[in-house]
Design a protein around this motif. Sequence first.
Motif, PDB file in Angstrom:
ATOM      1  N   GLU A 119       0.853  -1.199   0.000  1.00 58.07           N
ATOM      2  CA  GLU A 119       0.000   0.000   0.000  1.00 58.07           C
ATOM      3  C   GLU A 119       0.893   1.255   0.000  1.00 58.07           C
ATOM      4  O   GLU A 119       2.099   1.176   0.342  1.00 58.07           O
ATOM      5  N   ASN A 120       0.318   2.364  -0.404  1.00 56.66           N
ATOM      6  CA  ASN A 120       0.994   3.655  -0.543  1.00 56.66           C
ATOM      7  C   ASN A 120       1.969   3.954   0.622  1.00 56.66           C
ATOM      8  O   ASN A 120       1.556   4.082   1.774  1.00 56.66           O
ATOM      9  N   VAL A 121       3.251   4.075   0.301  1.00 59.95           N
ATOM     10  CA  VAL A 121       4.249   4.339   1.352  1.00 59.95           C
ATOM     11  C   VAL A 121       4.041   5.709   2.006  1.00 59.95           C
ATOM     12  O   VAL A 121       4.462   5.932   3.146  1.00 59.95           O
ATOM     13  N   ARG A 122       3.363   6.623   1.306  1.00 61.02           N
ATOM     14  CA  ARG A 122       3.143   7.962   1.883  1.00 61.02           C
ATOM     15  C   ARG A 122       1.964   7.988   2.864  1.00 61.02           C
ATOM     16  O   ARG A 122       1.617   9.057   3.368  1.00 61.02           O
ATOM     17  N   PHE A 123       1.349   6.828   3.125  1.00 56.21           N
ATOM     18  CA  PHE A 123       0.342   6.800   4.182  1.00 56.21           C
ATOM     19  C   PHE A 123       1.022   6.985   5.543  1.00 56.21           C
ATOM     20  O   PHE A 123       0.373   7.227   6.541  1.00 56.21           O
ATOM     21  N   TYR A 124       2.353   6.868   5.560  1.00 53.78           N
ATOM     22  CA  TYR A 124       3.144   7.140   6.766  1.00 53.78           C
ATOM     23  C   TYR A 124       3.924   8.430   6.542  1.00 53.78           C
ATOM     24  O   TYR A 124       4.641   8.553   5.541  1.00 53.78           O
ATOM     25  N   LYS A 125       3.801   9.376   7.505  1.00 54.11           N
ATOM     26  CA  LYS A 125       4.555  10.633   7.344  1.00 54.11           C
ATOM     27  C   LYS A 125       6.070  10.372   7.400  1.00 54.11           C
ATOM     28  O   LYS A 125       6.874  11.145   6.885  1.00 54.11           O
ATOM     29  N   GLU A 126       6.435   9.237   8.007  1.00 58.49           N
ATOM     30  CA  GLU A 126       7.854   8.868   8.105  1.00 58.49           C
ATOM     31  C   GLU A 126       8.500   8.664   6.737  1.00 58.49           C
ATOM     32  O   GLU A 126       9.716   8.761   6.601  1.00 58.49           O
ATOM     33  N   GLU A 127       7.699   8.343   5.730  1.00 57.45           N
ATOM     34  CA  GLU A 127       8.243   8.148   4.377  1.00 57.45           C
ATOM     35  C   GLU A 127       8.943   9.418   3.902  1.00 57.45           C
ATOM     36  O   GLU A 127      10.113   9.414   3.555  1.00 57.45           O
ATOM     37  N   GLU A 128       8.200  10.537   3.885  1.00 57.69           N
ATOM     38  CA  GLU A 128       8.780  11.778   3.366  1.00 57.69           C
ATOM     39  C   GLU A 128       9.832  12.363   4.303  1.00 57.69           C
ATOM     40  O   GLU A 128      10.668  13.145   3.888  1.00 57.69           O
ATOM     41  N   LYS A 129       9.739  11.965   5.590  1.00 58.21           N
ATOM     42  CA  LYS A 129      10.759  12.445   6.557  1.00 58.21           C
ATOM     43  C   LYS A 129      12.032  11.614   6.455  1.00 58.21           C
ATOM     44  O   LYS A 129      13.001  11.867   7.157  1.00 58.21           O
ATOM     45  N   ASN A 130      12.010  10.580   5.648  1.00 57.62           N
ATOM     46  CA  ASN A 130      13.149   9.662   5.514  1.00 57.62           C
ATOM     47  C   ASN A 130      13.564   9.120   6.885  1.00 57.62           C
ATOM     48  O   ASN A 130      14.751   9.089   7.216  1.00 57.62           O
ATOM     49  N   ASP A 131      12.561   8.726   7.648  1.00 62.13           N
ATOM     50  CA  ASP A 131      12.784   8.233   9.005  1.00 62.13           C
ATOM     51  C   ASP A 131      13.524   6.887   8.969  1.00 62.13           C
ATOM     52  O   ASP A 131      13.057   5.933   8.338  1.00 62.13           O
ATOM     53  N   PRO A 132      14.679   6.794   9.645  1.00 56.26           N
ATOM     54  CA  PRO A 132      15.483   5.564   9.562  1.00 56.26           C
ATOM     55  C   PRO A 132      14.751   4.325  10.079  1.00 56.26           C
ATOM     56  O   PRO A 132      14.890   3.243   9.495  1.00 56.26           O
ATOM     57  N   GLU A 133      13.966   4.498  11.150  1.00 51.52           N
ATOM     58  CA  GLU A 133      13.263   3.338  11.697  1.00 51.52           C
ATOM     59  C   GLU A 133      12.226   2.811  10.705  1.00 51.52           C
ATOM     60  O   GLU A 133      12.080   1.598  10.518  1.00 51.52           O
ATOM     61  N   PHE A 134      11.533   3.739  10.056  1.00 51.56           N
ATOM     62  CA  PHE A 134      10.536   3.354   9.049  1.00 51.56           C
ATOM     63  C   PHE A 134      11.234   2.692   7.848  1.00 51.56           C
ATOM     64  O   PHE A 134      10.777   1.662   7.341  1.00 51.56           O
ATOM     65  N   ALA A 135      12.364   3.270   7.434  1.00 48.30           N
ATOM     66  CA  ALA A 135      13.122   2.688   6.313  1.00 48.30           C
ATOM     67  C   ALA A 135      13.539   1.265   6.651  1.00 48.30           C
ATOM     68  O   ALA A 135      13.451   0.354   5.818  1.00 48.30           O
ATOM     69  N   ASN A 136      13.958   1.066   7.883  1.00 49.63           N
ATOM     70  CA  ASN A 136      14.378  -0.266   8.331  1.00 49.63           C
ATOM     71  C   ASN A 136      13.192  -1.235   8.293  1.00 49.63           C
ATOM     72  O   ASN A 136      13.335  -2.398   7.893  1.00 49.63           O
ATOM     73  N   LYS A 137      12.006  -0.743   8.689  1.00 50.01           N
ATOM     74  CA  LYS A 137      10.816  -1.610   8.644  1.00 50.01           C
ATOM     75  C   LYS A 137      10.483  -1.988   7.202  1.00 50.01           C
ATOM     76  O   LYS A 137      10.143  -3.139   6.918  1.00 50.01           O
ATOM     77  N   LEU A 138      10.588  -1.040   6.299  1.00 48.91           N
ATOM     78  CA  LEU A 138      10.332  -1.344   4.878  1.00 48.91           C
ATOM     79  C   LEU A 138      11.325  -2.404   4.400  1.00 48.91           C
ATOM     80  O   LEU A 138      10.961  -3.381   3.748  1.00 48.91           O
ATOM     81  N   ALA A 139      12.584  -2.185   4.771  1.00 53.67           N
ATOM     82  CA  ALA A 139      13.658  -3.063   4.292  1.00 53.67           C
ATOM     83  C   ALA A 139      13.551  -4.472   4.860  1.00 53.67           C
ATOM     84  O   ALA A 139      13.965  -5.443   4.214  1.00 53.67           O
ATOM     85  N   SER A 140      12.965  -4.588   6.053  1.00 49.21           N
ATOM     86  CA  SER A 140      13.013  -5.866   6.784  1.00 49.21           C
ATOM     87  C   SER A 140      12.283  -6.992   6.050  1.00 49.21           C
ATOM     88  O   SER A 140      12.468  -8.154   6.367  1.00 49.21           O
ATOM     89  N   VAL A 141      11.481  -6.660   5.054  1.00 51.13           N
ATOM     90  CA  VAL A 141      10.723  -7.687   4.334  1.00 51.13           C
ATOM     91  C   VAL A 141      11.533  -8.298   3.173  1.00 51.13           C
ATOM     92  O   VAL A 141      11.135  -9.302   2.599  1.00 51.13           O
ATOM     93  N   ALA A 142      12.678  -7.664   2.841  1.00 48.91           N
ATOM     94  CA  ALA A 142      13.365  -8.069   1.601  1.00 48.91           C
ATOM     95  C   ALA A 142      14.845  -8.373   1.806  1.00 48.91           C
ATOM     96  O   ALA A 142      15.409  -8.096   2.863  1.00 48.91           O
ATOM     97  N   ASP A 143      15.456  -8.943   0.753  1.00 46.36           N
ATOM     98  CA  ASP A 143      16.890  -9.266   0.772  1.00 46.36           C
ATOM     99  C   ASP A 143      17.720  -8.220   0.046  1.00 46.36           C
ATOM    100  O   ASP A 143      18.870  -7.993   0.370  1.00 46.36           O
ATOM    101  N   LEU A 144      17.165  -7.654  -1.000  1.00 45.45           N
ATOM    102  CA  LEU A 144      17.916  -6.644  -1.752  1.00 45.45           C
ATOM    103  C   LEU A 144      16.976  -5.614  -2.363  1.00 45.45           C
ATOM    104  O   LEU A 144      15.754  -5.772  -2.328  1.00 45.45           O
ATOM    105  N   TYR A 145      17.572  -4.552  -2.928  1.00 45.04           N
ATOM    106  CA  TYR A 145      16.779  -3.385  -3.325  1.00 45.04           C
ATOM    107  C   TYR A 145      17.047  -2.986  -4.782  1.00 45.04           C
ATOM    108  O   TYR A 145      18.208  -2.903  -5.210  1.00 45.04           O
ATOM    109  N   VAL A 146      15.961  -2.774  -5.503  1.00 48.81           N
ATOM    110  CA  VAL A 146      16.078  -2.230  -6.854  1.00 48.81           C
ATOM    111  C   VAL A 146      15.248  -0.948  -6.905  1.00 48.81           C
ATOM    112  O   VAL A 146      14.077  -0.938  -6.501  1.00 48.81           O
ATOM    113  N   ASN A 147      15.848   0.131  -7.369  1.00 52.37           N
ATOM    114  CA  ASN A 147      15.094   1.384  -7.503  1.00 52.37           C
ATOM    115  C   ASN A 147      14.856   1.685  -8.975  1.00 52.37           C
ATOM    116  O   ASN A 147      15.788   1.890  -9.744  1.00 52.37           O
ATOM    117  N   ASP A 148      13.589   1.695  -9.363  1.00 48.35           N
ATOM    118  CA  ASP A 148      13.209   2.034 -10.739  1.00 48.35           C
ATOM    119  C   ASP A 148      12.346   3.296 -10.759  1.00 48.35           C
ATOM    120  O   ASP A 148      11.770   3.638 -11.779  1.00 48.35           O
TER     121      ASP A 148
END
Length: 401
Positions: A119-148
């Motif tokens: 679901e929309n990552v901007r439903f959390y204000k932490e997204e636009e704040k580049n909050d490290p804890e939120f970034a870590n939660k997003l990352a915790s579901v995956a092994d690697l990252y691709v940015n397109d």
Amino acid sequence: MASKRSVGTLTESDLKGKKVFLRADLNVPLDDSQKITDDTRIRASVPTIKFLMGKGAKVILASHLGRPKGVTPKYSLKPLVPRLSELLGVDVVMANDCIGEEVQKLAATLPDGGVLLLENVRFYKEEEKNDPEFANKLASVADLYVNDAFGTAHRAHASTEGVTKYLRPSVAGFLMQKELDYLVGAVANPKKPFAAIVGGSKVSTKIGVIESLLAKVDILILGGGMIYTFYKAQGYAVGKSLVEEDKLELATSLIEKAKSKGVSLLLPTDIVVADKFAADAESKTVPASAIPDGWMGLDIGPDSIKTFSETLDTTKTVIWNGPMGVFEFEKFAAGTDAIAKKLADITAKGVTTIIGGGDSVAAVEKAGLADKMSHISTGGGASLELLEGKTLPGVLALNDA
Ligand SMILES: Nc1ncnc2c1ncn2[C@@H]1O[C@H](COP(=O)(O)OP(=O)(O)OP(=O)(O)O)[C@@H](O)[C@H]1O
Ligand SMILES: O=C(O)[C@H](O)COP(=O)(O)O
């Protein structure tokens, strides 16, 4: 320009059975009934998703949509599921959130080659704040990252920048790579003569682009609302046309800069003027130096179209940002349409043509010529920042770009 044949340096053995957090820019326009009105960005994201699926990865797809303040149903990514599933040939699974237990569970049961849309990552204000804890939660579901998500690469947000601190490798997808190839590569090493066409409403929003391009181009063509500031700076009467009084000196200095750099600067010589800013305004064509009192310039005239077209015939690389007139009104769309047609025409003759995002892309699409250009950017703000010579945080954070 050839795209890389693999995403970053990732091979099948890196990807098979791996959970890949794929940030795409699926920020597409939806109408009041939540129908997608332009799926360009979804289609542009498909090659990378398909590549990852084909290598047996589990694709965890994330995006923002709009600028919601908190959870807002009208900005849900759910309406995108049918179109994505159709384009990918799989049933895309949709999560109700972008972090948390449900996401973890859905990711764990995703088959190799499956796609989970968060679901929309901007439903959390932490997204636009580049909050490290939120970034870590997003990352915790995956092994690697691709940015397109080229269109969002100018934002240092959790899903575009922060997440790379927790997922390695972090690499660029095909779309990101292609955008950079054109908007950085072709602009840095253009086949010459290299021309830029800059239009749009105001000089103030394009100063950075014009200054940066003046160091690179042989020819600079100006159109749109910004030209009246240049005319006024040269002592012309401009009637009721759009003028930025505080940018008159700047306009003069840009003209001088072009001269000193040997750049051939072309301003329109005739203008289509209107008695009001409206689709049904009275209109007539006048010389650029003689805009009557009470009238405003809303498009470039036929002589200018002819001169600009003949000039474009001499080029090998062209970049275009910003419409020539108020193309949203049929009566004042001729200049923009003519440039779009000319660019399609010279692309067929081997000229590299790059449309740098925003309204110029909308104009090219309106003219039905999108597939006739060498490259149409999917990023408005991001392409503008690249053309200004800025570095994009979403790109800087990657290992391979
Ligand atoms: N002569 C004019 N007078 C007033 N507005 C104009 C004129 N010519 C063009 N415009 C307006 O300029 C707008 C586009 O300007 P803008 O600077 O936003 O261009 P862009 O860079 O292509 O778009 P974006 O900023 O979305 O990337 C259009 O809505 C168009 O109607
Ligand atoms: O539409 C765009 O330009 C991108 O998706 C970025 O959106 P934003 O301007 O809301 O960050």
